[in-house]
Design a protein around this motif. Structure first.
Motif, PDB file in Angstrom:
ATOM      1  N   HIS A  44     -28.937  13.870-111.168  1.00 36.60           N
ATOM      2  CA  HIS A  44     -28.951  15.256-111.651  1.00 36.60           C
ATOM      3  C   HIS A  44     -27.540  15.784-111.890  1.00 36.60           C
ATOM      4  CE1 HIS A  44     -29.573  16.355-107.113  1.00 36.60           C
ATOM      5  NE2 HIS A  44     -28.316  16.081-107.352  1.00 36.60           N
ATOM      6  N   SER A  61     -27.891  13.280-102.427  1.00 42.18           N
ATOM      7  CA  SER A  61     -29.308  13.662-102.505  1.00 42.18           C
ATOM      8  C   SER A  61     -30.125  12.568-103.206  1.00 42.18           C
ATOM      9  CB  SER A  61     -29.477  14.972-103.275  1.00 42.18           C
ATOM     10  OG  SER A  61     -28.749  15.994-102.661  1.00 42.18           O
ATOM     11  N   CYS A 110     -29.475  20.141-111.740  1.00 41.65           N
ATOM     12  CA  CYS A 110     -30.600  19.815-110.855  1.00 41.65           C
ATOM     13  C   CYS A 110     -31.934  20.383-111.325  1.00 41.65           C
ATOM     14  CB  CYS A 110     -30.299  20.329-109.458  1.00 41.65           C
ATOM     15  SG  CYS A 110     -28.777  19.631-108.801  1.00 41.65           S
ATOM     16  N   CYS A 163     -25.188  11.556-106.485  1.00 39.94           N
ATOM     17  CA  CYS A 163     -25.190  12.553-105.404  1.00 39.94           C
ATOM     18  C   CYS A 163     -25.849  11.912-104.173  1.00 39.94           C
ATOM     19  CB  CYS A 163     -26.001  13.758-105.868  1.00 39.94           C
ATOM     20  SG  CYS A 163     -26.104  15.086-104.656  1.00 39.94           S
TER      21      CYS A 163
HETATM   22 ZN    ZN Z   1     -27.037  16.635-105.972  1.00 42.27          ZN
END
Ligand code: ZN
Ligand code: NAP
Ligand code: ZN
Length: 352
Positions: free
Chosen positions: A66, A43, A92, A41
């Protein structure tokens, strides 16, 4: 406790590298999962490079990841929902207090005592939680999801973040047949948003900065593709959208999208750029438009999303990579060069 293999970053400027971490043995409510695939991801990249230092500073070493799919290897004595050999998935979150109003409403993502899958205080071992760039993970059964058995596993992993993060706001804002929906940014989240909006029956318009993604966007379910750097093409859609999902990872002009909303239309940000975005008050006032954000989704809704994907035979479009290519993959994410999610084949870590 036992030792697990992982890829971790030692500092914001360090590449991810092979390392060993400590995991807890499963307690009575826990499931131990042998990780088969973990999605990458954006993130993970923000967090590894400490780009969100003001909101959630990164603690090093950091093991991101995640979007986890794997097979159960051990279960605690009180586990009823999983047995060794079952497929299982983790997103997550790995814990919450389960008692607050948010948890009772199935909205664990808003729980003040929620634990994220990585870079969050670890209630069991101290230090911080370690994510899915690893050969195994131990998670409470209540935060472990069931995987429909008809889905490709490499493409299922990204559903655990990219999937739920786009599914949840679409359900919340009533995306359905007859609605005109925009998706901004055709990356990991964006391409899942297109698939969901199409599956929910909406008219879907993709906004991309990458002209070479046009054919893919149509194949993924878009009815129309707008190259967002072309202001003439943008203006044709002024005042027409019921809902726009913005999944852009970097600085960009959101006013250009707010003005495309119809009266009472909503633009939801799921993209989380490092720096604040400027908003024109008049663009919101004229048209009573709204701007909001949305984080991931609750556990029950994540299971609903996975079951929806099972019923519609829907997964992410992935480039499967060995974990040794993770740093190269991060470089490509920064260039918006992924079709449309990297999924790490964790067999590559086991053989290290
Ligand atoms: Zn993510
Ligand atoms: N809210 C949440 O709970 C949540 C959950 C997961 C991720 N996120 C955040 O959502 C964002 C997207 O994540 P992702 O994994 O989907 O990232 P990604 O795969 O890298 O996709 C981001 C897309 O944004 C567009 N983009 C990138 N730089 C841009 C720029 N300078 N100007 C305009 N467009 C640009 C590109 O699409 P085009 O090539 O089509 O323009 C790119 O493919 C990240 O910030 C991530 O941290 C939030
Ligand atoms: Zn709670």
């Amino acid at each position: 406790m036992y030792k697990a293999k992982a890829y971790s970053a030692a500092a914001a400027t360090s590449p991810l590298a092979s390392s060993t971490i400590t995991r807890r043995d499963p307690t009575e409510h826990d499931v131990q999962i042998d990780i088969l695939f973990c999605g990458i991801c954006h993130s993970d990249l923000h967090q590894v490079r400490n780009e969100w230092s003001e909101v959630m500073p990164t603690v090093y070493p950091c093991v991101p990841g995640h979007e986890i799919v794997g097979r159960v290897t051990r279960v605690g004595s009180a586990v009823t929902r999983f047995k060794p050999g079952d497929l299982a998935a983790v997103g997550c979150m790995v814990d919450s207090d389960r008692t607050c109003p948010e948890c009772r409403a199935g909205l664990e993502q808003f729980c003040a005592n929620m634990t994220l899958t990585y870079n969050f205080p670890d209630k069991h071992l101290g230090g911080v939680t370690y994510g899915g760039y690893s050969d195994s993970v131990v998670v409470d059964q209540r935060f472990t999801l069931r995987v429909p058995d008809n889905l490709d596993l490499a493409g299922t992993a990204p559903l655990l973040c990219a999937g739920i993060t786009t599914y949840s706001p679409m359900r919340h804002w009533g995306v359905t047949t007859g609605k005109k929906v925009g998706v901004v940014g055709l990356g990991g989240l964006g391409h899942m948003a297109v698939k969901f909006a199409h599956a929910l029956g909406a008219q879907v318009v993709v906004f991309t900065t990458s002209p070479n993604k046009k054919d893919d966007a149509l194949r993924l379910g878009a009815d129309e593709v707008v190259i967002s750097r072309n202001s003439n093409e943008m203006q044709k859609h002024t005042g027409s959208f019921n809902f726009i999902l913005d999944a852009v990872s970097a600085d960009h002009d959101i006013n250009a999208y707010i003005q495309l909303l119809a009266r009472d239309g909503n633009l939801t940000l799921v993209g989380a750029p490092e720096k604040p975005l400027a908003v024109s008050a008049f663009n919101l006032i004229l048209g009573r438009r709204s701007l909001s954000g949305s984080p991931i989704g609750g556990i029950a809704e994540t299971q609903e999303m996975l079951d929806f994907c099972g019923a519609h035979n829907l997964t992410a479009d992935v480039e499967v990579i060995p974990i040794q290519k993770v740093n190269e993959a991060y470089g490509r994410l920064l260039k918006a060069d992924v079709k449309y999610r990297f999924s790490i084949d964790m067999a590559s870590l086991k053989s290290e």
